[in-house]
Motif scaffolding. Sequence first.
Motif, mmCIF file in Angstrom:
data_model
loop_
_atom_site.group_PDB
_atom_site.id
_atom_site.type_symbol
_atom_site.label_atom_id
_atom_site.label_comp_id
_atom_site.label_asym_id
_atom_site.label_seq_id
_atom_site.Cartn_x
_atom_site.Cartn_y
_atom_site.Cartn_z
ATOM 1 N N PRO A 128 -59.278 44.553 60.799
ATOM 2 C CA PRO A 128 -59.904 43.565 59.406
ATOM 3 C C PRO A 128 -58.533 44.030 57.840
ATOM 4 C CG PRO A 128 -61.240 45.411 60.389
ATOM 5 C CD PRO A 128 -60.029 45.216 60.869
ATOM 6 N N THR A 129 -59.484 42.974 57.213
ATOM 7 C CA THR A 129 -58.434 41.800 56.673
ATOM 8 C C THR A 129 -59.851 42.682 54.824
ATOM 9 O OG1 THR A 129 -56.912 41.389 57.171
ATOM 10 C CG2 THR A 129 -57.245 40.564 54.548
ATOM 11 N N VAL A 130 -59.491 43.914 53.624
ATOM 12 C CA VAL A 130 -59.778 43.811 52.702
ATOM 13 C C VAL A 130 -59.307 43.142 51.878
ATOM 14 C CG1 VAL A 130 -61.303 45.462 51.026
ATOM 15 C CG2 VAL A 130 -60.851 45.790 53.753
ATOM 16 N N ALA A 131 -60.178 42.526 51.323
ATOM 17 C CA ALA A 131 -59.512 41.172 49.376
ATOM 18 C C ALA A 131 -59.760 42.174 48.518
ATOM 19 C CB ALA A 131 -60.297 40.132 49.815
ATOM 20 N N ALA A 132 -57.820 42.066 47.943
ATOM 21 C CA ALA A 132 -58.396 42.888 46.181
ATOM 22 C C ALA A 132 -57.756 42.226 45.301
ATOM 23 C CB ALA A 132 -57.054 43.813 46.801
ATOM 24 N N GLY A 133 -58.039 41.592 44.371
ATOM 25 C CA GLY A 133 -57.442 41.154 43.382
ATOM 26 C C GLY A 133 -58.398 40.608 43.181
ATOM 27 N N GLY A 134 -59.279 40.509 41.653
ATOM 28 C CA GLY A 134 -59.858 39.361 41.200
ATOM 29 C C GLY A 134 -61.011 39.089 41.832
ATOM 30 N N PHE A 135 -61.456 39.760 42.171
ATOM 31 C CA PHE A 135 -63.177 40.387 42.608
ATOM 32 C C PHE A 135 -63.936 41.223 41.732
ATOM 33 C CE2 PHE A 135 -60.404 38.993 46.180
ATOM 34 C CZ PHE A 135 -60.913 38.028 46.528
ATOM 35 N N ALA A 136 -65.067 40.547 40.781
ATOM 36 C CA ALA A 136 -65.624 41.130 40.352
ATOM 37 C C ALA A 136 -67.043 41.239 40.518
ATOM 38 C CB ALA A 136 -65.429 41.195 38.482
ATOM 39 N N ASP A 137 -67.287 39.766 40.972
ATOM 40 C CA ASP A 137 -68.753 39.212 41.281
ATOM 41 C C ASP A 137 -69.425 39.146 42.452
ATOM 42 O OD1 ASP A 137 -68.164 37.112 41.291
ATOM 43 O OD2 ASP A 137 -68.648 36.358 39.275
ATOM 44 N N GLY A 138 -70.282 38.717 42.803
ATOM 45 C CA GLY A 138 -71.436 38.269 44.151
ATOM 46 C C GLY A 138 -69.758 36.987 44.752
ATOM 47 N N ARG A 139 -70.055 36.286 43.829
ATOM 48 C CA ARG A 139 -69.139 34.808 44.493
ATOM 49 C C ARG A 139 -68.422 35.544 44.695
ATOM 50 N NH1 ARG A 139 -69.504 32.468 38.170
ATOM 51 N NH2 ARG A 139 -69.237 34.039 37.955
ATOM 52 N N GLY A 140 -67.381 36.352 44.313
ATOM 53 C CA GLY A 140 -66.160 36.582 44.691
ATOM 54 C C GLY A 140 -66.306 36.915 46.197
ATOM 55 N N ILE A 147 -71.060 47.286 30.556
ATOM 56 C CA ILE A 147 -70.710 48.355 31.287
ATOM 57 C C ILE A 147 -72.293 48.490 31.914
ATOM 58 C CG2 ILE A 147 -70.004 50.715 31.136
ATOM 59 C CD1 ILE A 147 -68.526 49.345 28.203
ATOM 60 N N GLN A 148 -72.000 49.138 33.467
ATOM 61 C CA GLN A 148 -73.205 49.565 34.122
ATOM 62 C C GLN A 148 -73.134 50.705 35.291
ATOM 63 O OE1 GLN A 148 -72.765 45.253 35.739
ATOM 64 N NE2 GLN A 148 -75.461 45.367 35.716
ATOM 65 N N PRO A 149 -74.184 51.384 35.713
ATOM 66 C CA PRO A 149 -73.897 52.228 36.161
ATOM 67 C C PRO A 149 -73.650 51.867 37.098
ATOM 68 C CG PRO A 149 -75.941 52.380 35.589
ATOM 69 C CD PRO A 149 -75.519 50.916 35.371
ATOM 70 N N ALA A 150 -72.333 52.880 38.405
ATOM 71 C CA ALA A 150 -71.546 52.038 39.423
ATOM 72 C C ALA A 150 -72.763 51.655 40.308
ATOM 73 C CB ALA A 150 -70.531 53.523 39.990
ATOM 74 N N GLY A 151 -73.452 52.458 40.711
ATOM 75 C CA GLY A 151 -74.598 51.493 42.122
ATOM 76 C C GLY A 151 -75.255 50.344 41.508
ATOM 77 N N ASP A 152 -75.419 50.425 40.177
ATOM 78 C CA ASP A 152 -76.099 48.684 39.729
ATOM 79 C C ASP A 152 -74.970 47.807 40.092
ATOM 80 O OD1 ASP A 152 -78.513 50.596 39.010
ATOM 81 O OD2 ASP A 152 -78.542 49.815 37.053
ATOM 82 N N ILE A 153 -73.507 47.979 40.037
ATOM 83 C CA ILE A 153 -72.874 47.526 40.369
ATOM 84 C C ILE A 153 -72.562 47.014 42.194
ATOM 85 C CG2 ILE A 153 -70.217 46.947 40.067
ATOM 86 C CD1 ILE A 153 -70.191 48.271 37.587
ATOM 87 N N VAL A 154 -72.277 47.913 42.135
ATOM 88 C CA VAL A 154 -72.597 47.327 43.788
ATOM 89 C C VAL A 154 -74.084 46.727 43.983
ATOM 90 C CG1 VAL A 154 -72.827 48.703 46.195
ATOM 91 C CG2 VAL A 154 -71.774 49.822 44.538
ATOM 92 N N ALA A 155 -75.043 47.130 43.595
ATOM 93 C CA ALA A 155 -76.119 46.289 43.707
ATOM 94 C C ALA A 155 -76.556 44.832 44.482
ATOM 95 C CB ALA A 155 -77.882 47.076 43.431
ATOM 96 N N GLU A 156 -75.744 44.110 42.438
ATOM 97 C CA GLU A 156 -75.390 43.331 41.784
ATOM 98 C C GLU A 156 -74.790 42.078 42.524
ATOM 99 O OE1 GLU A 156 -75.486 43.353 37.218
ATOM 100 O OE2 GLU A 156 -73.788 41.975 37.793
ATOM 101 N N VAL A 157 -73.727 42.957 42.658
ATOM 102 C CA VAL A 157 -72.520 42.429 43.534
ATOM 103 C C VAL A 157 -73.740 41.594 45.316
ATOM 104 C CG1 VAL A 157 -69.895 42.472 44.909
ATOM 105 C CG2 VAL A 157 -70.218 43.453 42.335
ATOM 106 N N ALA A 158 -73.193 42.931 45.644
ATOM 107 C CA ALA A 158 -74.201 42.250 46.825
ATOM 108 C C ALA A 158 -74.947 40.983 47.272
ATOM 109 C CB ALA A 158 -74.618 43.512 47.138
ATOM 110 N N ASN A 159 -76.020 41.595 46.393
ATOM 111 C CA ASN A 159 -77.026 40.519 46.563
ATOM 112 C C ASN A 159 -76.619 39.196 45.479
ATOM 113 O OD1 ASN A 159 -78.955 42.118 46.687
ATOM 114 N ND2 ASN A 159 -79.598 42.866 44.495
ATOM 115 N N GLU A 160 -76.179 39.056 44.653
ATOM 116 C CA GLU A 160 -75.246 38.038 44.411
ATOM 117 C C GLU A 160 -74.491 37.063 45.576
ATOM 118 O OE1 GLU A 160 -73.196 35.353 41.251
ATOM 119 O OE2 GLU A 160 -72.941 37.857 41.307
ATOM 120 N N ALA A 161 -73.875 38.000 46.370
ATOM 121 C CA ALA A 161 -73.086 36.985 47.361
ATOM 122 C C ALA A 161 -74.089 36.739 47.959
ATOM 123 C CB ALA A 161 -71.883 38.042 47.876
#
Length: 326
Positions: A161-173, A301-315
């Motif tokens: 597996p390859t994990v992508a790093a650099g420039g990802f900040a939301d679910g579209r990414g 600036i958000q709780p880190a858990g909210d960031i995970v949920a938001e990115v996953a839901n948007e994706a």
Amino acid sequence: MCSLLGIEVPIIQAPIGSATNPALAAAVSNAGGLGMLALSWRDPDEIRPMIRETRERTDRPFGVNLGLAWPQDARLAVCLEEDVRIVSFFWGPPDRYTDAAHAAGATVLHTIASVAEAKRAVDAGVDAVVAQGWEAGGHIWGTVATLPLVPAVVDAVSPTPTVAAGGFADGRGLAAALALGAAGVWMGTRFLASREAAVHDLYKHRVRQAAETDTLYSHLFDLGWPDAPHRTLRNSTVERWEAAGRPEPGGRPGEGEAVAHFADGGAVERYSDVIPLPEMTGAVEALALYAGQSVGLISEIQPAGDIVAEVANEARSVLERLARPR
Ligand SMILES: Cc1cc2nc3c(=O)[nH]c(=O)nc-3n(C[C@H](O)[C@H](O)[C@H](O)COP(=O)(O)O)c2cc1C
């Protein structure tokens, strides 16, 4: 990758130096992603309680990261003694460290920035590669941007597996990374703007406010880690250096000047590689404000858990929209 790492969503909180702590790593892991502790510069005696505290805060997997610009045998030994199951390496050949981690039963991730290097890492036995593009925040190993790097690495090392790093900040990414063939994303700058990140509020607010054009790739903040390119936000130190005609080390404005202080009174010099920590005093704005070009996508600036949920839901909704027949 989720089954390899024992996580629910393919979102990894990138190791972001001293900004990582048990609260951040555990919040990300509890939300179904993978939290990481960056331990490269920590005293080995400090590492053990950090790992134990993270484990008290989450019963889910989390990882540790060690930069190989320095010998890491002692720190790795402590991590493995503490039964850390996921180890990531950066900045140098991972071979002997990978063997040691595997002997203890850990899974190994290694950050690379070219196809040749990815192949070498897989030959050395790593379980997944992290392809870091040039738009990333912090120290940057290569010179290729994420978009051309990730699919080339995927083609070269699949089924690893390859994990992508650099420039990802939301679910579209995240959706885009999956479209490129990556198994998930490794997000650093976005998690700097989390409530749990252990950085000074001024730094978080600068990340929240900055535009995608506000970063600089340079060797400027080199005290403590010379000859290591990095991406930071433009700040007063950058502006003074540029106004002086970008002089070489030895001739830069304000060299040797103490611009901020640690809580214990220790000075932090201009051009140091140290980031603004929560309890620092002084002109913390002038310190290294590492951030990637993805800052332009961050507005809260958000709780880190909210960031995970938001990115996953948007994706998920992006992928569903793209899959819908027109
Ligand atoms: C403040 C900061 C500190 C970092 N420290 C580390 C580190 O200790 N180890 C490491 O492997 N990468 C480090 N990085 C790089 C990140 O792991 C990651 O590659 C990068 O943040 C990804 O790009 P992004 O910022 O666009 O998400 C750091 C990045 C930042 C912003």
